[in-house]
Design a protein around this motif. Structure first.
Motif, PDB file in Angstrom:
ATOM      1  N   HIS A   8       0.836  -1.190   0.000  1.00 16.70           N
ATOM      2  CA  HIS A   8       0.000   0.000   0.000  1.00 16.70           C
ATOM      3  C   HIS A   8       0.877   1.249   0.000  1.00 16.70           C
ATOM      4  CE1 HIS A   8      -2.714   3.110   1.796  1.00 16.70           C
ATOM      5  NE2 HIS A   8      -3.416   2.671   0.777  1.00 16.70           N
ATOM      6  N   GLY A   9       0.911   1.925  -1.146  1.00 19.77           N
ATOM      7  CA  GLY A   9       1.879   2.992  -1.364  1.00 19.77           C
ATOM      8  C   GLY A   9       1.788   4.147  -0.402  1.00 19.77           C
ATOM      9  N   GLU A  10       0.573   4.559  -0.069  1.00 18.24           N
ATOM     10  CA  GLU A  10       0.423   5.688   0.842  1.00 18.24           C
ATOM     11  C   GLU A  10       0.983   5.356   2.224  1.00 18.24           C
ATOM     12  OE1 GLU A  10      -1.852   6.724  -2.602  1.00 18.24           O
ATOM     13  OE2 GLU A  10      -1.699   4.845  -1.486  1.00 18.24           O
ATOM     14  N   SER A  11       0.760   4.145   2.679  1.00 13.61           N
ATOM     15  CA  SER A  11       1.305   3.732   3.978  1.00 13.61           C
ATOM     16  C   SER A  11       2.820   3.670   3.941  1.00 13.61           C
ATOM     17  CB  SER A  11       0.749   2.352   4.366  1.00 13.61           C
ATOM     18  OG  SER A  11      -0.649   2.387   4.537  1.00 13.61           O
ATOM     19  N   ILE A  12       3.367   3.095   2.876  1.00 19.37           N
ATOM     20  CA  ILE A  12       4.819   2.986   2.741  1.00 19.37           C
ATOM     21  C   ILE A  12       5.469   4.356   2.732  1.00 19.37           C
ATOM     22  CG2 ILE A  12       6.662   2.288   1.155  1.00 19.37           C
ATOM     23  CD1 ILE A  12       4.840  -0.085   0.359  1.00 19.37           C
ATOM     24  N   ALA A  13       4.841   5.307   2.022  1.00 15.99           N
ATOM     25  CA  ALA A  13       5.401   6.660   1.956  1.00 15.99           C
ATOM     26  C   ALA A  13       5.359   7.360   3.310  1.00 15.99           C
ATOM     27  CB  ALA A  13       4.643   7.480   0.912  1.00 15.99           C
ATOM     28  N   LYS A  14       4.293   7.140   4.071  1.00 16.77           N
ATOM     29  CA  LYS A  14       4.148   7.808   5.369  1.00 16.77           C
ATOM     30  C   LYS A  14       5.266   7.447   6.332  1.00 16.77           C
ATOM     31  CE  LYS A  14      -0.905   8.120   5.157  1.00 16.77           C
ATOM     32  NZ  LYS A  14      -2.187   7.532   5.636  1.00 16.77           N
ATOM     33  N   VAL A  15       5.720   6.190   6.272  1.00 17.87           N
ATOM     34  CA  VAL A  15       6.750   5.758   7.230  1.00 17.87           C
ATOM     35  C   VAL A  15       8.138   5.684   6.595  1.00 17.87           C
ATOM     36  CG1 VAL A  15       5.058   4.462   8.586  1.00 17.87           C
ATOM     37  CG2 VAL A  15       6.357   3.287   6.796  1.00 17.87           C
ATOM     38  N   CYS A  16       8.255   6.124   5.317  1.00 22.89           N
ATOM     39  CA  CYS A  16       9.554   6.052   4.610  1.00 22.89           C
ATOM     40  C   CYS A  16      10.173   4.672   4.817  1.00 22.89           C
ATOM     41  CB  CYS A  16      10.486   7.148   5.094  1.00 22.89           C
ATOM     42  SG  CYS A  16       9.865   8.816   4.821  1.00 22.89           S
ATOM     43  N   LEU A  17       9.440   3.644   4.386  1.00 28.09           N
ATOM     44  CA  LEU A  17       9.755   2.264   4.742  1.00 28.09           C
ATOM     45  C   LEU A  17      11.179   1.847   4.371  1.00 28.09           C
ATOM     46  CD1 LEU A  17       8.720  -0.406   5.920  1.00 28.09           C
ATOM     47  CD2 LEU A  17       7.866  -0.981   3.634  1.00 28.09           C
ATOM     48  N   ALA A  18      11.607   2.175   3.157  1.00 29.28           N
ATOM     49  CA  ALA A  18      12.953   1.748   2.738  1.00 29.28           C
ATOM     50  C   ALA A  18      14.036   2.402   3.584  1.00 29.28           C
ATOM     51  CB  ALA A  18      13.163   2.076   1.258  1.00 29.28           C
ATOM     52  N   SER A  19      13.872   3.700   3.847  1.00 27.21           N
ATOM     53  CA  SER A  19      14.848   4.389   4.695  1.00 27.21           C
ATOM     54  C   SER A  19      14.843   3.831   6.111  1.00 27.21           C
ATOM     55  CB  SER A  19      14.549   5.888   4.735  1.00 27.21           C
ATOM     56  OG  SER A  19      14.896   6.498   3.510  1.00 27.21           O
ATOM     57  N   HIS A  20      13.660   3.492   6.598  1.00 25.44           N
ATOM     58  CA  HIS A  20      13.536   2.917   7.937  1.00 25.44           C
ATOM     59  C   HIS A  20      14.370   1.641   8.038  1.00 25.44           C
ATOM     60  CE1 HIS A  20      10.589   1.686  11.413  1.00 25.44           C
ATOM     61  NE2 HIS A  20      11.855   1.601  11.756  1.00 25.44           N
ATOM     62  N   ILE A  21      14.233   0.779   7.042  1.00 29.08           N
ATOM     63  CA  ILE A  21      14.985  -0.477   7.051  1.00 29.08           C
ATOM     64  C   ILE A  21      16.477  -0.220   6.957  1.00 29.08           C
ATOM     65  CG2 ILE A  21      15.429  -2.586   5.725  1.00 29.08           C
ATOM     66  CD1 ILE A  21      12.420  -2.591   5.039  1.00 29.08           C
ATOM     67  N   ASN A  22      16.868   0.709   6.102  1.00 26.73           N
ATOM     68  CA  ASN A  22      18.292   1.023   5.981  1.00 26.73           C
ATOM     69  C   ASN A  22      18.870   1.566   7.282  1.00 26.73           C
ATOM     70  OD1 ASN A  22      18.940   0.282   3.289  1.00 26.73           O
ATOM     71  ND2 ASN A  22      20.188   2.114   3.109  1.00 26.73           N
ATOM     72  N   HIS A  23      18.100   2.390   7.978  1.00 27.26           N
ATOM     73  CA  HIS A  23      18.557   2.923   9.259  1.00 27.26           C
ATOM     74  C   HIS A  23      18.721   1.799  10.287  1.00 27.26           C
ATOM     75  CE1 HIS A  23      18.490   6.969   7.948  1.00 27.26           C
ATOM     76  NE2 HIS A  23      17.186   7.135   7.968  1.00 27.26           N
TER      77      HIS A  23
END
Length: 319
Positions: A232-247
């Protein structure tokens, strides 16, 4: 020192129906093998990502390139992104129409312009400049996708209410779509990621989800690793999912734990579902999804791993 290359691929996290299950698994296997063959002869992670995603964009089972879905106006609008982890250069397109391989156009943005994202009419104008292959809508959209669009449109009274009715804010848990994505590590230790999507059936024209957004639809940095997301793109964008995982990986978490931690956070924080494929800079993979299914595959040391349902992990030798 030459490293052992690895590539990991997803074909979208969503409620993949049985009619598409075998095709989805076969598609990610073919894509992973195509990208891995590129890596084995010493070419770059960026090359491998582009080749693997083009394979899925050319496969009508996936909602990317050929196989894209129709928006509320009956048009195709596609998004794609690619990123080079060695220098953090990236390129993306959004709401681009009738392009056979949006990932190649995104790479052209990265390598031939000073920009990171070009959208809409400007993206199509740029596509003409670089000679991107254009296909008419009837060659991009499958009969199944058109039928789904027709069925949805029967129950919508106006374009302005269509998207909110199809995707109400409280109905994110089981949503997803077959965005495709790849992360690769080459023999020189460089990481790249790419993501490509044809969007959501009957979406509001001009809608852009997470896919072409750096830090949401994916991220790649040689210092940590790479991620490609889906769901779900809107949810992924809200939490910056890829950056979150990288952090999380930067703080020492392994890719699998980081994937599970970040997706669990997204489910609690914004009630969103999705999936990810991940590599750290040591070449260790991770993959996780909170939807019903996600087609995935990864290859290292000539061993192909793949699956579709939760808990599955099949393997075989690729040569």
């Amino acid at each position: 020192m030459s490293l052992e290359p690895i590539i990991i691929v997803h074909g979208g996290a969503w409620a993949i129906p049985d009619s598409l299950a075998d095709g989805s698994v076969r598609g990610v296997q073919v894509a992973a093998k195509a990208g891995y063959d590129v890596l084995r002869i010493g070419r770059s992670a960026v090359d491998a990502v582009e080749v693997a995603i083009m394979s899925m964009e050319d496969d009508p089972v996936f909602d990317a390139g050929v196989g894209s879905v129709l928006n509320a106006d009956g048009e195709v609008e596609m998004d794609a992104v690619i990123m080079n982890g060695s220098n953090l250069k990236s390129g993306a397109v959004a709401c681009v129409q009738n392009i056979k391989n949006p990932i190649s156009l995104a790479r052209a943005v990265m390598e031939k312009t000073d920009h990171t994202l070009i959208v809409g009419k400007g993206a199509n104008r740029f596509a003409q400049e670089v000679g991107a292959v254009v296909l008419p809508t009837d060659q991009l959209v499958t009969k199944t996708a058109r039928k789904e669009w027709e069925e949805l449109m029967k129950f919508r009274t106006t374009v302005t209410t269509l998207f909110s009715q199809r995707y109400p804010p409280t109905d994110h848990v089981n949503q997803g779509h077959d965005t495709v994505g790849v992360v690769a590590l080459d023999t020189q230790g460089n990481i790249a990621f790419g993501t490509s999507t044809g969007g959501i059936t009957a979406k509001r024209p001009g809608r852009v989800g997470d896919s072409p957004i750096i830090g949401a639809g994916g991220y790649a940095d040689n210092m940590t690793g790479g991620v490609s997301t889906t769901g779900h793109g809107e949810s992924i964008a809200k939490v910056c999912l890829a950056s979150h995982i990288n952090h999380l990986m930067e703080r020492g978490m392994d890719p699998q734990t980081a994937s599970e931690t970040a997706l669990s956070f997204m489910a609690v924080r914004v009630q969103g579902s999705g999936g990810v494929v991940v590599l750290n800079n040591c070449g260790n993979p991770g993959k996780y999804f909170t939807t019903e299914r996600m087609a995935w595959a990864w290859i290292k040391d000539d061993i192909l791993h793949y699956g579709l349902n939760p808990g599955e992990d099949f393997s075989e030798n690729v040569h």
